[in-house]
Design a protein around this motif. Structure first.
Motif, PDB file in Angstrom:
ATOM      1  N   ILE A  32       0.840  -1.198   0.000  1.00 45.97           N
ATOM      2  CA  ILE A  32       0.000   0.000   0.000  1.00 45.97           C
ATOM      3  C   ILE A  32       0.875   1.248   0.000  1.00 45.97           C
ATOM      4  O   ILE A  32       1.782   1.376   0.811  1.00 45.97           O
ATOM      5  CB  ILE A  32      -0.922   0.014   1.230  1.00 45.97           C
ATOM      6  N   THR A  33       0.579   2.169  -0.910  1.00 44.44           N
ATOM      7  CA  THR A  33       1.284   3.435  -0.995  1.00 44.44           C
ATOM      8  C   THR A  33       0.289   4.568  -0.790  1.00 44.44           C
ATOM      9  O   THR A  33      -0.776   4.577  -1.415  1.00 44.44           O
ATOM     10  CB  THR A  33       1.947   3.601  -2.376  1.00 44.44           C
ATOM     11  N   VAL A  34       0.626   5.509   0.086  1.00 44.92           N
ATOM     12  CA  VAL A  34      -0.200   6.701   0.282  1.00 44.92           C
ATOM     13  C   VAL A  34       0.279   7.717  -0.750  1.00 44.92           C
ATOM     14  O   VAL A  34       1.349   8.289  -0.624  1.00 44.92           O
ATOM     15  CB  VAL A  34      -0.047   7.257   1.715  1.00 44.92           C
ATOM     16  N   THR A  35      -0.519   7.918  -1.804  1.00 43.68           N
ATOM     17  CA  THR A  35      -0.073   8.763  -2.904  1.00 43.68           C
ATOM     18  C   THR A  35      -0.394  10.238  -2.698  1.00 43.68           C
ATOM     19  O   THR A  35       0.337  11.101  -3.157  1.00 43.68           O
ATOM     20  CB  THR A  35      -0.681   8.305  -4.240  1.00 43.68           C
ATOM     21  N   LYS A  36      -1.494  10.538  -2.005  1.00 46.55           N
ATOM     22  CA  LYS A  36      -1.894  11.933  -1.824  1.00 46.55           C
ATOM     23  C   LYS A  36      -2.791  12.036  -0.603  1.00 46.55           C
ATOM     24  O   LYS A  36      -3.579  11.143  -0.334  1.00 46.55           O
ATOM     25  CB  LYS A  36      -2.656  12.421  -3.072  1.00 46.55           C
ATOM     26  N   VAL A  37      -2.646  13.136   0.122  1.00 43.72           N
ATOM     27  CA  VAL A  37      -3.543  13.430   1.244  1.00 43.72           C
ATOM     28  C   VAL A  37      -4.040  14.851   1.060  1.00 43.72           C
ATOM     29  O   VAL A  37      -3.258  15.770   0.838  1.00 43.72           O
ATOM     30  CB  VAL A  37      -2.822  13.293   2.609  1.00 43.72           C
ATOM     31  N   ARG A  38      -5.333  15.024   1.125  1.00 48.58           N
ATOM     32  CA  ARG A  38      -5.938  16.352   1.066  1.00 48.58           C
ATOM     33  C   ARG A  38      -6.717  16.551   2.363  1.00 48.58           C
ATOM     34  O   ARG A  38      -7.435  15.662   2.792  1.00 48.58           O
ATOM     35  CB  ARG A  38      -6.890  16.477  -0.123  1.00 48.58           C
ATOM     36  N   VAL A  39      -6.565  17.737   2.945  1.00 48.30           N
ATOM     37  CA  VAL A  39      -7.198  18.037   4.216  1.00 48.30           C
ATOM     38  C   VAL A  39      -8.146  19.209   4.030  1.00 48.30           C
ATOM     39  O   VAL A  39      -7.834  20.169   3.313  1.00 48.30           O
ATOM     40  CB  VAL A  39      -6.123  18.385   5.283  1.00 48.30           C
ATOM     41  N   THR A  40      -9.312  19.139   4.670  1.00 49.70           N
ATOM     42  CA  THR A  40     -10.269  20.244   4.604  1.00 49.70           C
ATOM     43  C   THR A  40      -9.694  21.464   5.337  1.00 49.70           C
ATOM     44  O   THR A  40      -8.812  21.309   6.189  1.00 49.70           O
ATOM     45  CB  THR A  40     -11.619  19.841   5.236  1.00 49.70           C
ATOM     46  N   PRO A  41     -10.181  22.668   5.029  1.00 47.95           N
ATOM     47  CA  PRO A  41      -9.630  23.876   5.672  1.00 47.95           C
ATOM     48  C   PRO A  41      -9.676  23.860   7.197  1.00 47.95           C
ATOM     49  O   PRO A  41      -8.807  24.416   7.854  1.00 47.95           O
ATOM     50  CB  PRO A  41     -10.504  25.002   5.109  1.00 47.95           C
TER      51      PRO A  41
END
Length: 123
Positions: free
Chosen positions: A36-45
């Protein structure tokens, strides 16, 4: 979706790094046999929700592996909380998504290969 603030980017980087370490250590118990690779993380404001994009290698059924990971969200969030407790006031809710970028690239490569094999039309 607008651009992320420096704070969001920094926090997303922390989450990505710590989740990558968790998946490296415990990933086999959550999705046996998959890398498993964590490719991207997006966080809410407000930093309350983290959307994590995962890529799976060594598995034929990435969607099934994703479902296995999603069934372990509370355990993963708890372990993440232990790791980031000194860097964050709250542990964000986690949402996991399948990063299908690799599949898309392979599909496009196949299309270009098919096009290049077709006979050219005279001008």
């Amino acid at each position: 979706m607008g651009t992320e603030s420096k704070r969001q980017q920094r926090f997303a980087g922390v989450i990505q790094e710590d989740l990558a370490a968790l998946f490296q250590r415990d990933g086999n118990s959550w999705a046996p046999g998959a890398f498993i690779t964590v490719t991207k993380v997006r966080v809410t404001p407000d930093l309350a929700i983290a959307r994590i994009y995962l890529s799976f290698l060594n598995t034929k059924t990435a969607k099934e592996s994703l479902k296995q990971i999603q069934s372990k969200i509370s355990e993963i969030r708890y372990k993440l909380g232990i790791r980031i407790k000194n860097q964050a006031r709250i542990v964000p809710e986690l949402e996991f998504f399948l990063d299908d970028t690799n599949e898309y690239v392979e599909h496009m490569d196949k299309l270009f290969e098919k096009i290049s094999k077709e006979p050219r039309q005279p001008d």
